[in-house]
Design an enzyme around this catalytic site. Structure first.
Site, PDB file in Angstrom:
ATOM      1  N   GLY A 208       1.225  -1.508   0.157  1.00 25.99           N
ATOM      2  CA  GLY A 208      -0.411  -0.271  -0.166  1.00 25.99           C
ATOM      3  C   GLY A 208       1.264   1.198  -0.323  1.00 25.99           C
ATOM      4  O   GLY A 208       2.244   1.448  -0.238  1.00 25.99           O
ATOM      5  N   ASN A 209      -0.156   3.109   0.663  1.00 22.60           N
ATOM      6  CA  ASN A 209       0.947   3.495   0.391  1.00 22.60           C
ATOM      7  C   ASN A 209       0.414   4.404   1.884  1.00 22.60           C
ATOM      8  O   ASN A 209      -0.468   4.066   2.422  1.00 22.60           O
ATOM      9  CB  ASN A 209       0.981   4.419  -0.695  1.00 22.60           C
ATOM     10  CG  ASN A 209       0.228   4.387  -1.682  1.00 22.60           C
ATOM     11  OD1 ASN A 209      -1.125   5.457  -1.081  1.00 22.60           O
ATOM     12  ND2 ASN A 209      -0.512   4.148  -2.184  1.00 22.60           N
ATOM     13  N   PHE A 210       0.995   5.391   1.588  1.00 27.05           N
ATOM     14  CA  PHE A 210       0.420   6.420   2.959  1.00 27.05           C
ATOM     15  C   PHE A 210      -0.323   7.609   2.649  1.00 27.05           C
ATOM     16  O   PHE A 210      -0.796   8.134   3.394  1.00 27.05           O
ATOM     17  CB  PHE A 210       1.978   7.306   3.270  1.00 27.05           C
ATOM     18  CG  PHE A 210       2.884   6.817   3.483  1.00 27.05           C
ATOM     19  CD1 PHE A 210       2.687   6.113   5.192  1.00 27.05           C
ATOM     20  CD2 PHE A 210       3.957   6.619   3.334  1.00 27.05           C
ATOM     21  CE1 PHE A 210       3.975   5.058   5.029  1.00 27.05           C
ATOM     22  CE2 PHE A 210       5.650   5.264   4.061  1.00 27.05           C
ATOM     23  CZ  PHE A 210       4.913   4.659   4.904  1.00 27.05           C
ATOM     24  N   ALA A 276      -4.341   7.828  -4.782  1.00 29.10           N
ATOM     25  CA  ALA A 276      -2.490   7.277  -5.022  1.00 29.10           C
ATOM     26  C   ALA A 276      -3.230   5.666  -4.969  1.00 29.10           C
ATOM     27  O   ALA A 276      -2.492   5.132  -4.221  1.00 29.10           O
ATOM     28  CB  ALA A 276      -2.032   7.437  -3.489  1.00 29.10           C
TER      29      ALA A 276
END
Ligand code: C5P
Length: 402
Positions: A208-210, A276
């Site tokens: 995943g990402n932030f 994102a």
């Protein structure tokens, strides 16, 4: 749509006045500033203190305040209001409004109101069906008053018939829809992708990402407050939406996001890709948790995820506006322009992680906007994400105009 709107809630003396408490609560919850005006009879049904506690304003009933002798200005109230709703509107109040009998604060305020006026009639079925009431309602409708029709059902008298005041939720929705129709994005369907995507490795792990989704959610709320019908396709976030004009579709992976976005894009006027999206997903998802001790796993085979913005860009119809984001660490503007062209976007919002206060997780953002066919980008200072959302939609609106 009701946020920051000034609303006069007129309450006349009928048993349905108890429902006005719920209506008041809903209007306040939706962000409206509400001034309650009661007829003297209404006080027999409901205590002003209940209403003043909820509205955080003294309830106005008399022309003069008994204690202080202070004059309550119906003219000032009429000028202050963005809308007036009389709920319940009894047969007597309807008659007074129709004839201009200004013998109480409610009707006097009505006569001074320059804003749109709504009434929610409530009375027994025979009073409702009486030719006098029918005539008075027709007069008010002719004067431009919006009548929220009563329902048919059980009445306080025990009889069954037409005369039940419409439910508070529906009255609030009528007001909301009224203001929405006046918004600069009224009638527009807006698709927004937001948040990160999670690409499963096994049942407990993911790539995943932030991203927190804050920017996309702020755009969704702003578009809704301008009257748009919003579909928010959201990856996993901790956020919630407040506007009833936002339909939220929760997804987890990029593939699920693509599917939901493609469906909503079919009849969207504007699509804003703020998600994102993870660039890669594991080729296989392990059905069971991969055990650290037993596993000889030292690499995960990845496959490229679909590019949602580019997929929509390839099938964009005339008149549809597609907006992308570019979060860059270097050469922000050059990379932004390249993405604008490659993904067939109409506009791209560029933000650089090099700028303090911009990017993931923060409550602020600093953006530049590049529009297709425009040489010079529009540059904006650091602002909170709500204000940035307004800037983005202001720009989108300029592209919508022929
Ligand atoms: O290529 P890059 O990821 O920098 O592009 C960012 C823009 O493209 C954003 O608008 C993002 O929402 C969108 N995007 C997408 N699907 C992907 C990757 C990015 O919609 N798989």
């Amino acid at each position: 749509m009701l946020k920051d709107k000034h609303i006069i809630l007129g309450i006349s003396g009928g048993i349905a006045a108890y429902k006005s408490v719920v209506l008041l609560r809903q209007l306040v919850k939706a962000g409206a500033e509400v001034q309650v005006v009661m007829t003297p009879n209404a006080r027999e049904f409901i205590q002003p203190v209940t209403l003043s506690s909820l509205s955080q304003k003294p309830v106005v009933t008399e022309f003069f305040s008994a204690n202080t002798g202070e004059w309550h200005s119906h003219v000032a109230l009429g000028e202050w209001a963005d809308a007036m709703i009389v709920a319940p509107a009894t047969a007597s109040t309807i008659a007074k409004m129709a004839c201009g009998v200004a013998d109480n604060m409610l009707v006097t305020t009505y006569l001074s109101a320059r804003c749109p006026v709504f009434i929610a009639p409530a009375m027994d079925l025979d009073m409702m069906a009486h030719p006098t009431t029918t005539r008075n309602l027709a007069t008010l409708a002719g004067d431009g008053v919006h009548i929220i029709e009563p329902e048919t059902g059980e009445l306080a008298s025990g009889l069954t018939g037409r005369g039940r005041m419409e439910e508070p939720e529906k009255i609030a929705a009528v007001l909301d829809a009224f203001f929405a129709a006046e918004g600069s994005l009224a009638g527009k369907k807006v698709l927004i992708t937001a948040g990160p995507t999670y690409e499963r490795i096994d049942p407990v792990r993911f790539i995943g990402n932030f991203s927190t989704g804050k920017m996309g959610y702020a755009i969704a709320e702003e578009a809704a407050s301008r009257g748009a019908d919003v579909t928010l396709v959201s990856g996993p976030t901790a956020l919630s939406v407040t506007s009833p004009r936002i339909r939220r579709v929760d997804v987890e992976s990029a593939r699920q996001m693509l599917e939901a976005a493609e469906t909503a894009f079919a009849d969207a006027d504007i699509a804003i890709m703020s998600a994102a999206v993870a660039d890669y997903a594991p080729r296989v998802v392990a059905e069971k948790k991969i055990k650290r001790e037993k596993s000889d796993l030292d690499s995960i085979e990845l496959v490229k995820n679909p590019d949602i913005a580019a997929t929509l860009g390839a099938r964009k119809r005339d008149g549809q506006i597609l907006v992308g984001f570019a979060l860059e660490t270097d050469h922000a503007m050059a990379n932004g322009r390249e993405k604008l062209a490659r993904k067939n976007l109409d506009m791209i919002v560029v933000n650089s992680l090099a700028d303090k206060g911009a990017g993931f997780g923060t409550d602020t953002n600093k953006i530049s906007i590049i529009a297709a066919g425009h040489e010079t980008p529009a540059e904006y200072p650091l602002k909170d994400k709500k204000a940035v959302a307004a800037d983005i939609l202001d720009y989108v609106e300029t592209l919508c105009r022929p």
